[in-house]
Design an enzyme around this catalytic site. Sequence first.
Site, mmCIF file in Angstrom:
data_model
loop_
_atom_site.group_PDB
_atom_site.id
_atom_site.type_symbol
_atom_site.label_atom_id
_atom_site.label_comp_id
_atom_site.label_asym_id
_atom_site.label_seq_id
_atom_site.Cartn_x
_atom_site.Cartn_y
_atom_site.Cartn_z
ATOM 1 N N ASP A 1 -3.641 1.093 2.049
ATOM 2 C CA ASP A 1 -4.087 1.909 0.909
ATOM 3 C C ASP A 1 -5.602 1.803 0.689
ATOM 4 O OD1 ASP A 1 -3.606 3.786 -1.037
ATOM 5 O OD2 ASP A 1 -2.626 2.448 -2.445
ATOM 6 N N ASP A 2 -6.044 0.783 -0.053
ATOM 7 C CA ASP A 2 -7.478 0.602 -0.355
ATOM 8 C C ASP A 2 -7.817 -0.871 -0.148
ATOM 9 O OD1 ASP A 2 -8.132 3.337 -1.648
ATOM 10 O OD2 ASP A 2 -6.295 2.681 -2.659
ATOM 11 N N HIS B 1 0.944 11.836 -1.940
ATOM 12 C CA HIS B 1 1.345 10.684 -2.741
ATOM 13 C C HIS B 1 2.385 11.166 -3.751
ATOM 14 C CE1 HIS B 1 -2.246 8.855 -1.162
ATOM 15 N NE2 HIS B 1 -2.201 7.801 -1.971
ATOM 16 N N GLU C 1 4.622 6.894 -6.926
ATOM 17 C CA GLU C 1 3.910 5.611 -7.084
ATOM 18 C C GLU C 1 4.052 5.224 -8.564
ATOM 19 O OE1 GLU C 1 -0.363 5.795 -6.561
ATOM 20 O OE2 GLU C 1 -0.532 3.625 -6.236
ATOM 21 N N HIS D 1 -7.174 5.029 2.507
ATOM 22 C CA HIS D 1 -8.245 5.867 1.943
ATOM 23 C C HIS D 1 -9.559 5.288 2.436
ATOM 24 C CE1 HIS D 1 -5.437 7.707 -1.010
ATOM 25 N NE2 HIS D 1 -4.820 6.548 -0.867
ATOM 26 N N HIS E 1 -1.581 5.219 5.776
ATOM 27 C CA HIS E 1 -1.933 5.375 4.354
ATOM 28 C C HIS E 1 -3.147 4.497 4.081
ATOM 29 C CE1 HIS E 1 -0.334 5.566 -0.069
ATOM 30 N NE2 HIS E 1 -1.661 5.542 -0.027
HETATM 31 N N1 HPA Z 1 -2.811 6.327 -5.475
HETATM 32 C C1 HPA Z 1 -3.399 7.446 -5.867
HETATM 33 N N2 HPA Z 1 -4.638 7.748 -5.553
HETATM 34 C C2 HPA Z 1 -5.341 6.903 -4.789
HETATM 35 C C3 HPA Z 1 -4.791 5.731 -4.354
HETATM 36 C C4 HPA Z 1 -3.451 5.431 -4.706
HETATM 37 O O1 HPA Z 1 -2.845 4.405 -4.348
HETATM 38 N N3 HPA Z 1 -5.748 5.112 -3.633
HETATM 39 C C5 HPA Z 1 -6.840 5.910 -3.636
HETATM 40 N N4 HPA Z 1 -6.590 6.997 -4.348
HETATM 41 ZN ZN ZN Z 2 -2.991 5.864 -1.572
#
Ligand code: HPA
Ligand code: ZN
Length: 333
Positions: free
Chosen positions: A274-275, A193, A196, A16, A14
Amino acid sequence: MDTFIRSLPKAELHLHIEGTLEPEMLFDLARRNGLASSYGSVAELRAAYDFSDLQSFLDIYYEGASVLRTEEDFFDLTWAYLNRAAADGVRRAEIFFDPQTHTERGVSIETVINGIGGALDRSHELGMSTGLILCFLRHLSGKQALETLEMALPHRDRLLGVGLDSSEAGRPPELFRAAYDLARQEGLHLVAHAGEEGPPEYVWQALDVLGVERIDHGVRSIEDPVLVDRLVADQIPLTMCPLSNLKLKVVDDLNHHPLAQLQDSGVLVTVNSDDPAYFGGYVGDNYVAISAGLDLRQSETAQLARNSLTASFIFDDDPLFAEFDRVAGDQKI
Ligand code: HPA
Ligand code: ZN
């Protein structure tokens, strides 16, 4: 603990690629492409990384991605991530990218895919294997998702799967059924996703309407015991991202992160970043933070890394499993 965690062979599932754009590279690319920046310095930009929820992050993340223009930009971004991941013991990376973020502002999908793909082609130099997962932006329509996949199909051999990301609230997975049906026909892996910020109902839809094989995040699954039973029964992996959840206020505190309870219930949970450029840490930092937050034993942390291999799309006879067992055995786990 740190060295131990980084020594374990692991998969990152996971991630991006646009979320690996560090402020320093953002400024370098803006300069290289002759673009003005709305921030005066790296420090000023980093100070803006103070989020109240998912949307407040996405606004800054999409603005950041606008400096990515050329194939070389996408190559440099991806190569920098792969080097960082390799240093954390990542041996398999299944990477998300958001083509619509780029095509909407006039960058061709070829530029994006060839740039990222060119770096992935060299991942073996770092002892890694990789795959590329095309994510649909869920704040855009189901029709636009389908058109995006059709536009990407000439590059089918570059793709491992499809996913679904961006603003979750009010955007149920069922809106994207047609795009997922086409992806399935094309033999692509399916992930999304869900859970969340959205309710457990969106996790159910991702499973039953889209037919996904993994759920990205899935934090709110914990609110529905019948859903937890389903995740266990079908061994549906959750790709969880502790530092992201903390930064976007999905959880208040890592001591209360539902990962422990889900793991104890038998869910195949994994740890990911994630990011990482926006959330303060790469995958190794996420393992360190969640292990400290939940006071995990070394064997429980090691199990998370083993889970990441099981949850990945490598084959069951991939040598990485034996390698993991050898490394874990040497460390007497
Ligand atoms: N959630 C949804 N979209 C996203 C995320 C995330 O954590 N990171 C980058 N795009
Ligand atoms: Zn994500």
